[in-house]
Write a protein that holds these residues in place. Sequence first.
Motif, PDB file in Angstrom:
ATOM      1  N   VAL A  81      55.148  59.438  40.013  1.00 38.59           N
ATOM      2  CA  VAL A  81      53.797  59.020  39.653  1.00 38.59           C
ATOM      3  C   VAL A  81      53.352  58.052  40.735  1.00 38.59           C
ATOM      4  O   VAL A  81      54.127  57.713  41.634  1.00 38.59           O
ATOM      5  CB  VAL A  81      53.729  58.361  38.253  1.00 38.59           C
ATOM      6  N   ASP A  82      52.113  57.596  40.683  1.00 35.45           N
ATOM      7  CA  ASP A  82      51.593  56.767  41.763  1.00 35.45           C
ATOM      8  C   ASP A  82      52.512  55.602  42.120  1.00 35.45           C
ATOM      9  O   ASP A  82      52.821  55.378  43.286  1.00 35.45           O
ATOM     10  CB  ASP A  82      50.216  56.209  41.377  1.00 35.45           C
ATOM     11  N   ALA A  83      52.957  54.860  41.122  1.00 34.13           N
ATOM     12  CA  ALA A  83      53.688  53.615  41.377  1.00 34.13           C
ATOM     13  C   ALA A  83      55.201  53.768  41.341  1.00 34.13           C
ATOM     14  O   ALA A  83      55.927  52.812  41.608  1.00 34.13           O
ATOM     15  CB  ALA A  83      53.262  52.551  40.369  1.00 34.13           C
ATOM     16  N   ALA A  84      55.700  54.935  40.987  1.00 34.63           N
ATOM     17  CA  ALA A  84      57.147  55.086  40.788  1.00 34.63           C
ATOM     18  C   ALA A  84      57.651  56.413  41.342  1.00 34.63           C
ATOM     19  O   ALA A  84      56.968  57.436  41.238  1.00 34.63           O
ATOM     20  CB  ALA A  84      57.483  54.991  39.298  1.00 34.63           C
ATOM     21  N   ARG A  85      58.858  56.365  41.892  1.00 35.52           N
ATOM     22  CA  ARG A  85      59.588  57.570  42.283  1.00 35.52           C
ATOM     23  C   ARG A  85      61.000  57.431  41.729  1.00 35.52           C
ATOM     24  O   ARG A  85      61.628  56.371  41.837  1.00 35.52           O
ATOM     25  CB  ARG A  85      59.652  57.717  43.817  1.00 35.52           C
TER      26      ARG A  85
ATOM     27  N   THR B 144      62.588  53.591  40.834  1.00 36.87           N
ATOM     28  CA  THR B 144      61.690  52.626  41.472  1.00 36.87           C
ATOM     29  C   THR B 144      60.432  52.471  40.641  1.00 36.87           C
ATOM     30  O   THR B 144      60.050  53.373  39.884  1.00 36.87           O
ATOM     31  CB  THR B 144      61.297  53.062  42.901  1.00 36.87           C
ATOM     32  N   ASP B 145      59.778  51.326  40.798  1.00 35.24           N
ATOM     33  CA  ASP B 145      58.531  51.062  40.091  1.00 35.24           C
ATOM     34  C   ASP B 145      57.733  50.022  40.869  1.00 35.24           C
ATOM     35  O   ASP B 145      58.277  49.305  41.715  1.00 35.24           O
ATOM     36  CB  ASP B 145      58.824  50.549  38.673  1.00 35.24           C
ATOM     37  N   ARG B 146      56.444  49.977  40.594  1.00 37.95           N
ATOM     38  CA  ARG B 146      55.538  49.028  41.247  1.00 37.95           C
ATOM     39  C   ARG B 146      55.677  49.095  42.769  1.00 37.95           C
ATOM     40  O   ARG B 146      55.675  48.078  43.461  1.00 37.95           O
ATOM     41  CB  ARG B 146      55.779  47.602  40.731  1.00 37.95           C
ATOM     42  N   ASN B 147      55.772  50.293  43.252  1.00 37.25           N
ATOM     43  CA  ASN B 147      55.931  50.495  44.686  1.00 37.25           C
ATOM     44  C   ASN B 147      54.635  50.176  45.432  1.00 37.25           C
ATOM     45  O   ASN B 147      53.545  50.561  44.995  1.00 37.25           O
ATOM     46  CB  ASN B 147      56.327  51.946  44.985  1.00 37.25           C
ATOM     47  N   GLU B 148      54.789  49.507  46.553  1.00 36.74           N
ATOM     48  CA  GLU B 148      53.619  49.220  47.383  1.00 36.74           C
ATOM     49  C   GLU B 148      53.054  50.510  47.963  1.00 36.74           C
ATOM     50  O   GLU B 148      51.830  50.688  48.063  1.00 36.74           O
ATOM     51  CB  GLU B 148      54.016  48.259  48.502  1.00 36.74           C
ATOM     52  N   ASP B 149      53.938  51.423  48.357  1.00 35.37           N
ATOM     53  CA  ASP B 149      53.525  52.702  48.935  1.00 35.37           C
ATOM     54  C   ASP B 149      53.252  53.698  47.805  1.00 35.37           C
ATOM     55  O   ASP B 149      54.161  54.126  47.105  1.00 35.37           O
ATOM     56  CB  ASP B 149      54.626  53.229  49.846  1.00 35.37           C
ATOM     57  N   ARG B 150      51.993  54.066  47.644  1.00 35.30           N
ATOM     58  CA  ARG B 150      51.611  54.991  46.572  1.00 35.30           C
ATOM     59  C   ARG B 150      51.044  56.302  47.133  1.00 35.30           C
ATOM     60  O   ARG B 150      50.360  57.045  46.431  1.00 35.30           O
ATOM     61  CB  ARG B 150      50.609  54.315  45.629  1.00 35.30           C
ATOM     62  N   ARG B 151      51.357  56.582  48.378  1.00 34.79           N
ATOM     63  CA  ARG B 151      50.848  57.802  49.014  1.00 34.79           C
ATOM     64  C   ARG B 151      51.563  59.031  48.459  1.00 34.79           C
ATOM     65  O   ARG B 151      52.767  59.004  48.206  1.00 34.79           O
ATOM     66  CB  ARG B 151      51.060  57.736  50.527  1.00 34.79           C
ATOM     67  N   TRP B 152      50.824  60.110  48.320  1.00 40.09           N
ATOM     68  CA  TRP B 152      51.415  61.376  47.872  1.00 40.09           C
ATOM     69  C   TRP B 152      51.738  62.232  49.090  1.00 40.09           C
ATOM     70  O   TRP B 152      51.110  63.248  49.375  1.00 40.09           O
ATOM     71  CB  TRP B 152      50.490  62.083  46.897  1.00 40.09           C
ATOM     72  N   ILE B 153      52.756  61.769  49.819  1.00 38.61           N
ATOM     73  CA  ILE B 153      53.256  62.481  50.990  1.00 38.61           C
ATOM     74  C   ILE B 153      54.780  62.474  50.935  1.00 38.61           C
ATOM     75  O   ILE B 153      55.385  61.658  50.227  1.00 38.61           O
ATOM     76  CB  ILE B 153      52.766  61.841  52.307  1.00 38.61           C
ATOM     77  N   ALA B 154      55.397  63.358  51.700  1.00 35.43           N
ATOM     78  CA  ALA B 154      56.858  63.445  51.687  1.00 35.43           C
ATOM     79  C   ALA B 154      57.493  62.132  52.099  1.00 35.43           C
ATOM     80  O   ALA B 154      58.558  61.753  51.591  1.00 35.43           O
ATOM     81  CB  ALA B 154      57.328  64.565  52.603  1.00 35.43           C
ATOM     82  N   ASP B 155      56.844  61.411  53.028  1.00 35.87           N
ATOM     83  CA  ASP B 155      57.430  60.193  53.571  1.00 35.87           C
ATOM     84  C   ASP B 155      57.083  58.949  52.748  1.00 35.87           C
ATOM     85  O   ASP B 155      57.273  57.826  53.219  1.00 35.87           O
ATOM     86  CB  ASP B 155      56.987  59.985  55.017  1.00 35.87           C
ATOM     87  N   ASN B 156      56.598  59.137  51.521  1.00 34.89           N
ATOM     88  CA  ASN B 156      56.399  58.012  50.611  1.00 34.89           C
ATOM     89  C   ASN B 156      57.680  57.180  50.553  1.00 34.89           C
ATOM     90  O   ASN B 156      58.791  57.718  50.520  1.00 34.89           O
ATOM     91  CB  ASN B 156      56.034  58.544  49.226  1.00 34.89           C
TER      92      ASN B 156
END
Length: 300
Positions: free
Chosen positions: A233-237, A256-268
């Motif tokens: 999801v946006d904030a978690a992987r 993970t949660d509350r991630n600064e990186d919220r991009r929907w790309i492979a290199d998130n």
Amino acid sequence: MLLFGVFVSSVGICSGGDSLEARIRPLIESHKGEVAVSIRHLATGESFTYKDRVVMPTASLIKFPVMIEAYRQAKEGKIDLKRPVVLRKEDKVPGSGILTSHFSEGATIPLIDAIHLMIVFSDNTATNLVLDAIGLDATARTMESMGLPETKVHSKVYRRDTSVFPERSKKYGLGSTTAADMIELLEKLNSRTLVSPEASDAMLEHMKGCDDDEKFPRFLPPGMKLAFKTGSVDAARTAAGILYTDSGPVAVCVLTDRNEDRRWIADNAGNRLCALVAREVASHFANQSSRTKSADSTSK
């Protein structure tokens, strides 16, 4: 190259130390977000944990416990995995999967196929069909009976109005768990004691087909086998599964949660953390296996 005593490769940070902690902790500390990790070699017991008892959001990783509950109910005769389920227009929800975009209203598939789509393609519509079949609160009850009370699916996917745990839904989204809970489930799965030997084998086959190549598989050696499930999801992987290393199976969970990186790309960054942890685990136990073989050869 060396940077502050830590080896930096072209695909990320890897430690020069031999211990799991020396390899994994720098990855955790460099991540901009909350992290929980648990790793356990299922043959030797060698392990590393970091905040593994902290409750974290699962995203679609909760579909692993949902699958467990479906197989449990099938074993007890409460549901029939071969029973067809009918796809209705109102069942279709957005996000990952293929049912919503590629199947017509009125299509029928066996429940077992809905489970397969839920795990392999993380199909959200298929997940809701499975939840309809087993009951929304059943997974949490079974996890609690197994001593894993923090592992819960809260609602149907994209249907928070159905939540049976409203406060947890607000805090964690679709589901919640701990890294420790995931490792316990994976250990039972590997030992073929999760529901039954036959059910464990079937669930492993579903998880071996997981198609998310942005997390655990990304930096693994070619040909390495694994069985896993992930969530995004946006904030978690999130990712949890079994890596079949040369020295034996290793259960790994990264939340993970509350991630600064919220991009929907492979290199998130969350995806990358999962991939780097898996790579370091594989490398650690490959080196361990090589040392063992070398010692055995020398002693002959």
